[in-house]
Design a protein around this motif. Structure first.
Motif, PDB file in Angstrom:
ATOM      1  N   LEU A   1       0.939  -1.270   0.016  1.00 50.01           N
ATOM      2  CA  LEU A   1       0.059   0.035   0.059  1.00 50.01           C
ATOM      3  C   LEU A   1       0.812   1.200  -0.060  1.00 50.01           C
ATOM      4  CD1 LEU A   1      -2.459   1.602   0.472  1.00 50.01           C
ATOM      5  CD2 LEU A   1      -2.505   1.141   2.806  1.00 50.01           C
TER       6      LEU A   1
ATOM      7  N   GLU B   1     -11.151  -7.732  12.868  1.00 54.01           N
ATOM      8  CA  GLU B   1     -11.588  -7.539  14.221  1.00 54.01           C
ATOM      9  C   GLU B   1     -12.876  -7.802  14.489  1.00 54.01           C
ATOM     10  OE1 GLU B   1      -9.165  -6.770  16.492  1.00 54.01           O
ATOM     11  OE2 GLU B   1      -7.573  -5.437  15.515  1.00 54.01           O
TER      12      GLU B   1
ATOM     13  N   PRO C   1       0.804  -4.771  16.443  1.00 52.75           N
ATOM     14  CA  PRO C   1       0.661  -3.620  17.104  1.00 52.75           C
ATOM     15  C   PRO C   1      -0.516  -2.750  16.270  1.00 52.75           C
ATOM     16  CG  PRO C   1       2.883  -3.851  16.946  1.00 52.75           C
ATOM     17  CD  PRO C   1       2.277  -4.905  16.022  1.00 52.75           C
ATOM     18  N   ASN C   2      -1.205  -1.876  16.866  1.00 52.43           N
ATOM     19  CA  ASN C   2      -2.006  -0.912  16.098  1.00 52.43           C
ATOM     20  C   ASN C   2      -1.011  -0.285  15.000  1.00 52.43           C
ATOM     21  OD1 ASN C   2      -3.342  -0.025  19.275  1.00 52.43           O
ATOM     22  ND2 ASN C   2      -4.336  -0.776  17.623  1.00 52.43           N
ATOM     23  N   GLY C   3      -1.785  -0.171  13.675  1.00 51.33           N
ATOM     24  CA  GLY C   3      -0.852   0.471  12.734  1.00 51.33           C
ATOM     25  C   GLY C   3      -0.027  -0.359  11.930  1.00 51.33           C
ATOM     26  N   SER C   4       0.060  -1.631  12.546  1.00 50.50           N
ATOM     27  CA  SER C   4       1.201  -2.341  11.833  1.00 50.50           C
ATOM     28  C   SER C   4       0.459  -2.883  10.426  1.00 50.50           C
ATOM     29  CB  SER C   4       1.449  -3.598  12.828  1.00 50.50           C
ATOM     30  OG  SER C   4       0.334  -4.334  12.897  1.00 50.50           O
ATOM     31  N   GLY C   5      -0.549  -2.683  10.173  1.00 50.84           N
ATOM     32  CA  GLY C   5      -0.845  -3.100   8.813  1.00 50.84           C
ATOM     33  C   GLY C   5      -2.019  -4.152   8.556  1.00 50.84           C
ATOM     34  N   LYS C   6      -2.664  -4.849   9.682  1.00 51.14           N
ATOM     35  CA  LYS C   6      -3.525  -5.900   9.614  1.00 51.14           C
ATOM     36  C   LYS C   6      -4.760  -5.538   8.746  1.00 51.14           C
ATOM     37  CE  LYS C   6      -4.257  -5.733  14.309  1.00 51.14           C
ATOM     38  NZ  LYS C   6      -3.263  -4.426  14.630  1.00 51.14           N
ATOM     39  N   THR C   7      -5.494  -4.447   8.875  1.00 52.56           N
ATOM     40  CA  THR C   7      -6.616  -4.157   8.026  1.00 52.56           C
ATOM     41  C   THR C   7      -6.141  -4.085   6.758  1.00 52.56           C
ATOM     42  OG1 THR C   7      -7.587  -3.233  10.031  1.00 52.56           O
ATOM     43  CG2 THR C   7      -8.355  -2.385   7.947  1.00 52.56           C
ATOM     44  N   SER C   8      -5.320  -3.211   6.592  1.00 56.01           N
ATOM     45  CA  SER C   8      -4.841  -3.155   4.895  1.00 56.01           C
ATOM     46  C   SER C   8      -4.159  -4.253   4.317  1.00 56.01           C
ATOM     47  CB  SER C   8      -3.471  -2.095   5.107  1.00 56.01           C
ATOM     48  OG  SER C   8      -3.640  -0.889   5.836  1.00 56.01           O
TER      49      SER C   8
ATOM     50  N   GLN D   1      -8.742  -2.763  -1.271  1.00 60.60           N
ATOM     51  CA  GLN D   1      -7.660  -1.601  -1.481  1.00 60.60           C
ATOM     52  C   GLN D   1      -6.599  -1.905  -2.447  1.00 60.60           C
ATOM     53  OE1 GLN D   1      -6.507   0.606   1.380  1.00 60.60           O
ATOM     54  NE2 GLN D   1      -5.533   1.257  -0.354  1.00 60.60           N
TER      55      GLN D   1
ATOM     56  N   LEU E   1       3.208   2.553   3.095  1.00 64.95           N
ATOM     57  CA  LEU E   1       2.722   2.358   4.222  1.00 64.95           C
ATOM     58  C   LEU E   1       2.592   0.901   4.792  1.00 64.95           C
ATOM     59  CD1 LEU E   1      -0.208   4.805   3.742  1.00 64.95           C
ATOM     60  CD2 LEU E   1       1.822   5.129   4.874  1.00 64.95           C
ATOM     61  N   VAL E   2       2.307   0.029   3.760  1.00 66.66           N
ATOM     62  CA  VAL E   2       2.240  -1.517   4.285  1.00 66.66           C
ATOM     63  C   VAL E   2       2.883  -2.124   3.153  1.00 66.66           C
ATOM     64  CG1 VAL E   2       0.909  -3.320   4.785  1.00 66.66           C
ATOM     65  CG2 VAL E   2       0.181  -1.086   5.546  1.00 66.66           C
TER      66      VAL E   2
ATOM     67  N   ARG F   1       1.286   5.424  -0.561  1.00 62.04           N
ATOM     68  CA  ARG F   1       0.372   6.734  -0.602  1.00 62.04           C
ATOM     69  C   ARG F   1       1.288   7.816  -0.826  1.00 62.04           C
ATOM     70  NH1 ARG F   1      -3.489   4.662  -1.441  1.00 62.04           N
ATOM     71  NH2 ARG F   1      -5.454   4.470  -0.539  1.00 62.04           N
TER      72      ARG F   1
END
Ligand SMILES: Nc1ncnc2c1ncn2[C@@H]1O[C@H](COP(=O)(O)OP(=O)(O)OP(=O)(O)O)[C@@H](O)[C@H]1O
Length: 235
Positions: free
Chosen positions: A14, A156, A40-47, A56, A21-22, A16
């Motif tokens: 990903l 999640e 951790p938060n922001g590590s890219g799981k959702t992406s 995406q 970012l990922v 930008r």
């Protein structure tokens, strides 16, 4: 029928405004596992889940064993905040079948059957937006699985639920896993331990460690994974 899987990611990223970012991420997703995507938060799981499912746009290659348009039809995605139609529970359950051209009566019968499996029978005539958080997520899961997808992404799915509702959703996920390959992003390590067979541990948008869940949890190979499992902040 040719299996949808394995899914192969080659340099998936990903990007930008020129910033990665990922990724880049290389990985193979075989059929049959329950894969927990953790980090951790922001590590890219959702992406990562969104890239795999095609929600995406990504750099690199995301390759299925069947043509992409067909692959899309044979997978489903469940979000942290369920998105439902402003219609009855029954109509929500029947919707993916109707989209695929299943006749109304058959769709209704299958919706009833799915409601039984997911303890939603007493709610069938209720407007879906009036459901509680736990009921909504059960509905989202039941609706996602009604077309019998070969692959289910769940991002999640229990993050907003209490312990009882979480266990109910987990039970249904574990049951679904006997027929569906599952990729689950979760920050709940108890949940990952309970239902995952494989782990992808992300850090700063990259795959930091991956392997069988038993081995990962009992003997993580990297200091970052050990710190993460201890609950220490991983930077
Ligand atoms: N569409 C986007 N535009 C810009 N930045 C994005 C976009 N999607 C994700 N990011 C960034 O990419 C990184 C990874 O985010 P992502 O939501 O995938 O992580 P996560 O591991 O799921 O986080 P969390 O546990 O907090 O949900 C973050 O820095 C996020 O801000």
């Amino acid at each position: 029928m040719v299996s949808l899987l394995p899914l192969r990611l080659e340099g998936a990223a990903l990007v930008r405004r020129g910033r990665t970012l990922v990724g880049p991420i290389d990985l193979d997703l075989p059929a049959g596992d329950v894969t927990a995507v953790i980090g951790p938060n922001g590590s890219g799981k959702t992406s990562l889940l969104r890239m795999m499912h095609g929600l995406q746009p990504a750099r690199g290659r995301i390759r299925w064993s069947v043509p992409e348009a067909e692959a899309r039809q044979r997978q489903a995605f469940v979000f942290q905040r369920p998105i439902v139609l402003r219609r009855s529970v029954a109509a929500n359950l029947a919707y993916p079948l109707r989209l695929r051209g299943v006749p109304r009566e058959e769709a209704r019968a299958r919706a009833d059957e799915q409601a039984r499996r997911f303890d939603l029978t007493t709610l069938l005539t209720q407007p879906a937006p009036s459901l509680s958080g736990g009921e909504l997520q059960r509905l989202a899961l039941a609706r996602a699985l009604i077309t019998e997808p070969e692959l289910l992404f769940a991002d999640e799915p229990c993050a907003a639920l209490d312990g009882r509702a979480t266990r109910a959703v987990e039970t249904h996920l574990a049951r679904a896993a006997s027929r569906t390959t599952l990729v689950l992003a979760t920050h709940d390590m108890g949940q990952a331990r309970r239902i995952a067979t494989r782990v992808i541990f992300l850090l700063h948008g990259r795959v930091h460690e991956t392997g069988p869940a038993d081995a990962f949890f009992s003997d993580p190979q990297t200091e970052a994974a050990r710190a993460f499992l201890r609950g220490d902040i991983v930077e």
